[in-house]
Scaffold this motif. Structure first.
Motif, short mmCIF file in Angstrom:
data_model
loop_
_atom_site.label_atom_id
_atom_site.label_comp_id
_atom_site.label_asym_id
_atom_site.label_seq_id
_atom_site.Cartn_x
_atom_site.Cartn_y
_atom_site.Cartn_z
N UNK A 1 52.84 5.29 17.39
CA UNK A 1 54.06 4.67 16.85
C UNK A 1 55.20 5.69 16.79
N UNK A 2 54.88 6.91 16.39
CA UNK A 2 55.90 7.95 16.27
C UNK A 2 56.43 8.37 17.64
N UNK A 3 55.54 8.41 18.64
CA UNK A 3 55.95 8.84 19.98
C UNK A 3 56.74 7.77 20.72
N UNK A 4 56.41 6.49 20.52
CA UNK A 4 57.01 5.42 21.31
C UNK A 4 58.25 4.82 20.68
N UNK B 1 63.94 19.43 9.40
CA UNK B 1 62.95 18.37 9.61
C UNK B 1 61.69 18.96 10.23
N UNK B 2 60.57 18.29 10.00
CA UNK B 2 59.32 18.71 10.61
C UNK B 2 59.40 18.61 12.13
N UNK B 3 58.90 19.62 12.80
CA UNK B 3 58.79 19.57 14.26
C UNK B 3 57.58 18.71 14.65
N UNK B 4 57.52 18.32 15.94
CA UNK B 4 56.45 17.42 16.37
C UNK B 4 55.08 18.05 16.15
N UNK B 5 54.96 19.37 16.33
CA UNK B 5 53.67 20.03 16.09
C UNK B 5 53.28 19.97 14.63
N UNK B 6 54.26 20.10 13.75
CA UNK B 6 53.98 20.03 12.31
C UNK B 6 53.60 18.61 11.91
N UNK B 7 54.26 17.62 12.50
CA UNK B 7 53.92 16.21 12.24
C UNK B 7 52.49 15.92 12.67
N UNK B 8 52.13 16.41 13.85
CA UNK B 8 50.77 16.22 14.35
C UNK B 8 49.75 16.89 13.43
N UNK C 1 62.20 9.83 14.52
CA UNK C 1 63.23 10.59 13.80
C UNK C 1 62.94 10.63 12.31
N UNK C 2 62.51 9.50 11.74
CA UNK C 2 62.23 9.45 10.30
C UNK C 2 60.99 10.25 9.93
N UNK C 3 60.07 10.43 10.87
CA UNK C 3 58.82 11.15 10.59
C UNK C 3 59.05 12.62 10.28
N UNK C 4 60.24 13.13 10.58
CA UNK C 4 60.54 14.52 10.26
C UNK C 4 60.70 14.77 8.78
N UNK C 5 60.84 13.70 7.99
CA UNK C 5 60.94 13.82 6.54
C UNK C 5 59.54 13.71 5.93
N UNK C 6 59.06 14.72 5.19
CA UNK C 6 57.67 14.70 4.67
C UNK C 6 57.34 13.46 3.83
N UNK D 1 39.77 7.86 13.76
CA UNK D 1 40.39 8.16 15.06
C UNK D 1 41.35 7.05 15.46
N UNK D 2 40.93 5.80 15.25
CA UNK D 2 41.78 4.66 15.65
C UNK D 2 43.09 4.65 14.88
N UNK D 3 43.03 4.85 13.55
CA UNK D 3 44.23 4.84 12.74
C UNK D 3 45.11 6.06 13.04
N UNK D 4 44.51 7.19 13.25
CA UNK D 4 45.29 8.39 13.56
C UNK D 4 46.05 8.22 14.87
N UNK D 5 45.37 7.71 15.89
CA UNK D 5 46.03 7.53 17.18
C UNK D 5 47.10 6.45 17.11
N UNK D 6 46.87 5.43 16.27
CA UNK D 6 47.88 4.38 16.12
C UNK D 6 49.17 4.94 15.53
N UNK D 7 49.05 5.79 14.51
CA UNK D 7 50.22 6.40 13.89
C UNK D 7 50.91 7.35 14.88
N UNK D 8 50.15 8.14 15.59
CA UNK D 8 50.73 9.06 16.57
C UNK D 8 51.48 8.28 17.65
#
Length: 564
Positions: A469-472, A435-442, A478-483, A460-467
């Motif tokens: 959601x993945x962190x919280x 699975x993708x690591x958090x650095x690769x996801x970022x 967990x699903x974000x590790x799949x490309x 910027x707003x949409x990018x931070x919103x996605x980041x």
């Protein structure tokens, strides 16, 4: 004077009613007819007209064709009088210039089929007597071609011509096959690779809210994942329920049962393997000449191979000459073409341009393969759905490594249903995509928003919103590790907040996939199915029925054990 009706065997056919169709030819118009008949198939370089060879062959072929037409009409239970009513129509039909050409094409040495669709159209456009509803032009064409082959075999002169053509074809085969140009143009091949694989393929997703086509290139968003060697242990296989393992084993999609103690030993060895970039493995030709890359659905297997091919294709030709030429073979396309006789092996698949818009000459490709200057990538072994055919493809790949031992080989497959033993025996090393690591996801999220947004604030707003959601949300993280799932999240995030629970995220993701699932066209290709319109809910209902059936099968298998 030659009695052509006797020569053609017309009087030996019991019940033949179309003698009158052939009589005008037999009485004087035969030579001109035969010249038109053979215009595009046999050239008279050896005085065949003087020997009456072509007149004899044309008449016999017409007699066989008319006999087949009569048999087809007979099957409609027509009386002899009704059959004779077709005499005038058939006389007009066989004298049509296009019909002569089509019937004569059966004498071309490489003829595989008669254009019966065109024959049917000509009959209709000539306003001839209507044929019975179940009249089968296709069956006539197949049988006619067999009759023509028999006529050729019976003629010493024609047989000699075809034998010489076969010899010429054999000599020419390694230089030029079926009229394919003999160039080995690497510049054009580079352009073909970029045209075929350059754009990130999002065709299966709903991108109606934003057109991503031609805006995202594979090399712009590709993230090189890590891999771990899995020569003996396949985590996703051994960690599924035992009942499901049994079902896979019974359907010949899983190898023999493994002792639990051996599982633990394999598992321990697997997790001791170092985690490395997949590109490090791919680029180490000496240590890893034969590689299998395994991964879950959407884990990036196909994109990896496309990136490798594109990396070569985008390198200036004067510096790429020392790098191995990448050949990317999509196995689902290969097996379809092989089954339809469009190609007989991997080499011919590329020679005929089946895999890419630019063809590569078979003879030169053979030499490059022998010299070890080619990287051959077989994508999607799991997409050969028939287990028996999948075994045949594995045999083809193994044979290919024997024929070209210096060539570098990469095979990709999903994990479930993959049986490693045969390729393991052929010296293939197996690696599991991680699975993708958090650095690769970022990294992916940053690139995606840089490429798909023009408004800085919105980006910027949409990018931070996605980041966020993945962190919280641990489920989303967990699903974000799949490309593939990460890409779907990025698409969904453009116009909405991502759901925080896994079931709803799956629901939204399935909506993306099902929107573009074109099953209407597949159904319309079946003549037995009426015109239909299938919306998202219909598609969801179809999949629900499939899932329900599989669940019932699964429960039926575990109930006997539960009763014990």
């Amino acid at each position: 004077m030659v009695d052509w009706l006797v020569v053609w065997g017309v009087h030996t056919v019991a019940g033949f009613v179309f003698t009158e169709v052939l009589t005008p030819l037999a009485k004087g118009a035969l030579e001109d007819y035969a010249k038109d008949f053979f215009k595009d198939s046999i050239k008279d370089f050896t005085g065949l007209f003087q020997k009456d060879t072509l007149q004899k062959a044309a008449g016999k072929a017409l007699k066989e064709f008319l006999q087949l037409v009569q048999q087809e009409l007979d099957s409609a239970d027509l009386s002899e009088e009704q059959l004779k009513q077709y005499t005038e129509s058939l006389n007009k039909f066989i004298n049509d210039a296009s019909v002569k050409k089509i019937l004569g094409s059966g004498f071309q040495y490489d003829c595989q089929a008669i254009d019966t669709k065109e024959l049917s159209k000509i009959w209709y456009h000539l306003y001839l007597l209507s044929l019975p509803e179940d009249f089968d032009w296709g069956r006539i064409g197949k049988l006619y071609l067999k009759k023509v082959k028999a006529i050729i075999r019976e003629s010493d002169e024609l047989r000699a011509i075809f034998d010489s053509k076969n010899i010429e074809a054999i000599q020419q085969n390694t230089r030029e096959l079926a009229g394919v140009p003999t160039e080995f143009d690497l510049k054009r091949y580079q352009e073909g690779l970029q045209e075929r694989y350059g754009n990130l393929n999002l065709d299966s997703l709903d991108t109606t809210v934003y057109d991503y086509r031609e805006k995202l290139k594979v090399w712009q968003v590709f993230i090189a994942q890590d891999v771990r060697e899995c020569q003996e242990y396949l985590p996703q296989v051994y960690e599924i329920p035992k009942e499901h393992q049994k079902r896979l084993r019974e359907s010949n999609q899983l190898e023999a049962d493994v002792n639990p103690e051996e599982w633990e030993r394999y598992k321990e060895v697997y997790y001791q393997q170092p985690v490395r970039s997949v590109l490090d493995i791919v680029n180490d030709y000496q240590a890893y000449p034969y590689v299998v890359i395994l991964g879950d659905p959407g884990s990036g297997k196909s994109t990896l191979l496309q990136y490798i091919a594109l990396n070569w294709a985008r390198t200036p030709l004067n510096t790429v000459i020392e790098q191995p030429i990448p050949l990317l073979i999509e196995l689902r396309t290969y097996i379809r073409n092989r089954d339809s006789s469009e190609c007989k092996d991997f080499l011919e698949f590329f020679h005929k341009g089946c895999g890419i818009v630019c063809r590569l000459n078979q003879h030169e490709l053979h030499e490059q393969l022998k010299a070890g200057k080619v990287l051959v990538m077989f994508d999607g072994l799991d997409e050969v759905f028939d287990p028996a055919k999948r075994e045949e493809v594995i045999t083809d790949i193994h044979r290919f490594t024997n024929d070209y031992p210096k060539a570098r080989i990469i095979v990709t497959s999903r994990i479930i249903g993959y049986k490693a033993q045969r390729l393991r025996d052929a010296q293939f090393r197996h690696f599991m995509l991680q699975d993708l690591e958090i650095e690769q996801i970022e990294d992916f999220i940053y690139r995606w928003h840089e490429l798909t947004f023009t408004d800085e604030a919105d980006k910027v707003r949409k990018r931070e919103r996605l980041q966020r959601a993945i962190k919280t949300s641990s489920a989303i993280g967990e699903l974000a590790g799949n490309p593939l799932l990460l890409t779907m999240m990025a698409i969904l995030n453009r116009n909405q907040e991502l759901p925080r629970d896994r079931p709803e995220l799956y629901n939204q993701a399935s909506r993306l996939l099902l929107h573009q699932w074109d099953i209407e066209q597949k159904l319309l290709e079946n003549p037995k199915v009426d015109s239909v319109t299938i919306d998202y809910k219909d598609k969801q209902a179809i999949l629900r029925q499939v899932a329900y059936r599989d669940l019932n099968r699964f429960q039926a298998q575990i109930k006997p054990k539960a009763a014990l």
